[in-house]
Design a protein around this motif. Sequence first.
Motif, mmCIF file in Angstrom:
data_model
loop_
_atom_site.group_PDB
_atom_site.id
_atom_site.type_symbol
_atom_site.label_atom_id
_atom_site.label_comp_id
_atom_site.label_asym_id
_atom_site.label_seq_id
_atom_site.Cartn_x
_atom_site.Cartn_y
_atom_site.Cartn_z
ATOM 1 N N ASP A 79 57.271 3.458 24.643
ATOM 2 C CA ASP A 79 56.387 3.853 25.768
ATOM 3 C C ASP A 79 56.103 2.896 27.152
ATOM 4 O OD1 ASP A 79 54.898 6.007 24.105
ATOM 5 O OD2 ASP A 79 54.565 4.276 22.854
ATOM 6 N N SER A 80 55.887 3.351 27.842
ATOM 7 C CA SER A 80 55.631 2.633 29.315
ATOM 8 C C SER A 80 54.141 2.145 29.244
ATOM 9 C CB SER A 80 56.033 3.255 30.540
ATOM 10 O OG SER A 80 57.195 3.642 30.754
ATOM 11 N N VAL A 81 53.748 0.750 29.797
ATOM 12 C CA VAL A 81 52.590 0.221 29.808
ATOM 13 C C VAL A 81 51.600 1.250 30.901
ATOM 14 C CG1 VAL A 81 51.221 -1.589 30.348
ATOM 15 C CG2 VAL A 81 53.193 -2.285 29.059
ATOM 16 N N ALA A 82 50.626 1.511 30.675
ATOM 17 C CA ALA A 82 49.981 2.288 31.320
ATOM 18 C C ALA A 82 49.592 1.576 33.001
ATOM 19 C CB ALA A 82 48.603 2.643 31.105
ATOM 20 N N GLY A 83 50.084 2.244 34.004
ATOM 21 C CA GLY A 83 49.800 1.777 35.525
ATOM 22 C C GLY A 83 51.212 0.823 35.834
ATOM 23 N N ILE A 84 52.016 0.982 34.977
ATOM 24 C CA ILE A 84 53.126 -0.382 35.314
ATOM 25 C C ILE A 84 53.726 0.019 36.508
ATOM 26 C CG2 ILE A 84 54.981 0.736 33.968
ATOM 27 C CD1 ILE A 84 55.716 -2.206 32.877
ATOM 28 N N GLY A 85 53.812 1.331 36.814
ATOM 29 C CA GLY A 85 54.461 1.751 38.056
ATOM 30 C C GLY A 85 53.862 1.642 39.478
ATOM 31 N N GLN A 86 52.844 0.876 39.320
ATOM 32 C CA GLN A 86 51.850 0.604 40.658
ATOM 33 C C GLN A 86 51.929 -0.846 40.727
ATOM 34 O OE1 GLN A 86 50.435 3.303 38.352
ATOM 35 N NE2 GLN A 86 51.868 4.467 39.754
ATOM 36 N N ARG A 87 52.488 -1.693 39.639
ATOM 37 C CA ARG A 87 52.586 -2.950 39.814
ATOM 38 C C ARG A 87 53.779 -3.449 40.843
ATOM 39 N NH1 ARG A 87 52.182 -5.677 34.190
ATOM 40 N NH2 ARG A 87 50.887 -4.053 33.068
ATOM 41 N N PRO A 88 53.779 -4.572 41.504
ATOM 42 C CA PRO A 88 54.981 -5.194 41.978
ATOM 43 C C PRO A 88 55.653 -5.700 40.825
ATOM 44 C CG PRO A 88 52.735 -6.032 43.099
ATOM 45 C CD PRO A 88 52.382 -5.304 41.790
ATOM 46 N N ILE A 89 56.958 -5.667 41.084
ATOM 47 C CA ILE A 89 58.186 -5.972 39.825
ATOM 48 C C ILE A 89 57.869 -7.108 39.382
ATOM 49 C CG2 ILE A 89 60.022 -6.461 41.600
ATOM 50 C CD1 ILE A 89 61.752 -5.045 39.510
ATOM 51 N N GLU A 90 57.214 -8.406 40.291
ATOM 52 C CA GLU A 90 57.384 -9.814 39.714
ATOM 53 C C GLU A 90 55.958 -9.635 38.820
ATOM 54 O OE1 GLU A 90 55.598 -9.281 43.941
ATOM 55 O OE2 GLU A 90 57.382 -8.579 42.851
ATOM 56 N N GLN A 91 55.186 -9.001 38.821
ATOM 57 C CA GLN A 91 54.071 -8.811 37.867
ATOM 58 C C GLN A 91 54.442 -8.191 36.597
ATOM 59 O OE1 GLN A 91 50.463 -7.593 39.616
ATOM 60 N NE2 GLN A 91 50.899 -8.854 41.696
ATOM 61 N N VAL A 92 55.681 -7.524 36.299
ATOM 62 C CA VAL A 92 55.761 -7.120 35.283
ATOM 63 C C VAL A 92 56.345 -8.042 34.191
ATOM 64 C CG1 VAL A 92 57.389 -5.332 33.932
ATOM 65 C CG2 VAL A 92 56.492 -4.927 36.365
ATOM 66 N N ARG A 93 55.571 -8.216 33.251
ATOM 67 C CA ARG A 93 56.120 -9.372 31.837
ATOM 68 C C ARG A 93 57.139 -8.742 31.181
ATOM 69 N NH1 ARG A 93 50.012 -9.873 29.833
ATOM 70 N NH2 ARG A 93 50.283 -7.878 30.116
ATOM 71 N N PRO A 94 57.830 -9.875 30.918
ATOM 72 C CA PRO A 94 59.108 -9.558 29.915
ATOM 73 C C PRO A 94 58.838 -8.504 28.776
ATOM 74 C CG PRO A 94 59.043 -11.681 30.373
ATOM 75 C CD PRO A 94 57.825 -11.496 30.655
ATOM 76 N N GLN A 95 57.810 -8.738 28.172
ATOM 77 C CA GLN A 95 57.455 -7.691 26.941
ATOM 78 C C GLN A 95 56.925 -6.165 27.246
ATOM 79 O OE1 GLN A 95 55.715 -10.098 27.657
ATOM 80 N NE2 GLN A 95 53.656 -10.049 27.389
ATOM 81 N N GLU A 96 57.045 -6.171 28.660
ATOM 82 C CA GLU A 96 56.584 -4.714 29.250
ATOM 83 C C GLU A 96 57.543 -4.048 29.841
ATOM 84 O OE1 GLU A 96 51.930 -5.945 30.626
ATOM 85 O OE2 GLU A 96 53.666 -6.414 32.071
ATOM 86 N N ARG A 97 58.784 -4.896 29.778
ATOM 87 C CA ARG A 97 60.025 -4.069 30.343
ATOM 88 C C ARG A 97 60.751 -3.185 29.582
ATOM 89 N NH1 ARG A 97 62.897 -9.519 32.824
ATOM 90 N NH2 ARG A 97 64.748 -8.100 32.912
ATOM 91 N N THR A 98 60.233 -2.095 29.314
ATOM 92 C CA THR A 98 60.601 -1.118 28.216
ATOM 93 C C THR A 98 61.325 0.306 28.858
ATOM 94 O OG1 THR A 98 58.294 0.125 28.010
ATOM 95 C CG2 THR A 98 59.086 -1.756 26.451
ATOM 96 N N THR A 99 62.194 0.707 28.477
ATOM 97 C CA THR A 99 62.456 2.415 28.793
ATOM 98 C C THR A 99 62.006 3.277 27.738
ATOM 99 O OG1 THR A 99 64.805 1.274 29.271
ATOM 100 C CG2 THR A 99 64.524 3.552 28.846
ATOM 101 N N PRO A 100 61.189 4.038 28.549
ATOM 102 C CA PRO A 100 60.252 5.011 27.480
ATOM 103 C C PRO A 100 61.089 6.028 26.952
ATOM 104 C CG PRO A 100 59.972 5.508 29.777
ATOM 105 C CD PRO A 100 60.603 4.239 29.875
ATOM 106 N N ALA A 101 60.590 6.543 25.876
ATOM 107 C CA ALA A 101 61.374 7.556 24.935
ATOM 108 C C ALA A 101 60.745 8.986 25.121
ATOM 109 C CB ALA A 101 61.645 7.277 23.394
ATOM 110 N N GLY A 102 61.569 10.019 25.129
ATOM 111 C CA GLY A 102 61.061 11.186 25.074
ATOM 112 C C GLY A 102 61.776 12.298 25.774
ATOM 113 N N ARG A 103 61.118 13.399 26.265
ATOM 114 C CA ARG A 103 61.793 14.493 27.056
ATOM 115 C C ARG A 103 61.384 14.307 28.602
ATOM 116 N NH1 ARG A 103 60.849 19.090 29.441
ATOM 117 N NH2 ARG A 103 62.515 20.920 29.060
#
Length: 205
Positions: A79-103
């Motif tokens: 799962d992607s962390v809620a709101g992560i797409g609106q954050r500057p990339i430098e504010q994304v923490r290592p544990q939040e760098r996920t590729t979401p599963a699904g269709r």
Amino acid sequence: TAGRSMAPSTTPRAVVDFAGVEAPPEVRQLAGWAVARADHGSAAFAVIDKRRTHLYVFDEKGRLRGDTPVLLGHAPGDDSVAGIGQRPIEQVRPQERTTPAGRFEVASGRNLLDEDVIWVDYQAAVSMHRVRATDPRERRLERLATPASDDNRISYGCVNVPVAFFETVAWPMLGGRRAVVYVLPEVKSFEQVFPQAAAWLGQAA
């Protein structure tokens, strides 16, 4: 164990042409279900195997057009962390760098670098794009070239594709048109992420 429950090991009745390429059962099952149930409609589609960091691209008839290793999100998770797409990339923490599963019904577009990309999840800023070797310390090209998959977890969540494959297979098949991308889970079970596929596969056994 969580994430290890898979659909039955039977081969779906639908014919999916893997062109002689070896593929794991989960990939074959998901592609077979998509074609049998016309889940992808009349569109081309792709399956991403996160555990093995591998991408398979099919045309609308279920014929494999190409497969390749890819780079995926650094952190395990479906799962992607809620709101992560609106954050500057430098504010994304290592544990939040996920590729979401699904269709995902994908869309073509351009990113902030004015590159053409295939948006997998626009709200989470997850796209499929050409691999970039802008930071030598990350060794992205070298990671793609190794046979191991455990060193292919380096991105912020995007699917990094070898340049030649992106331009000759991924973009022609998935870009500029309706297309579907299925991303297999690595923590959740197959049944959790693709319940309809799991149910159909159970009935088809």
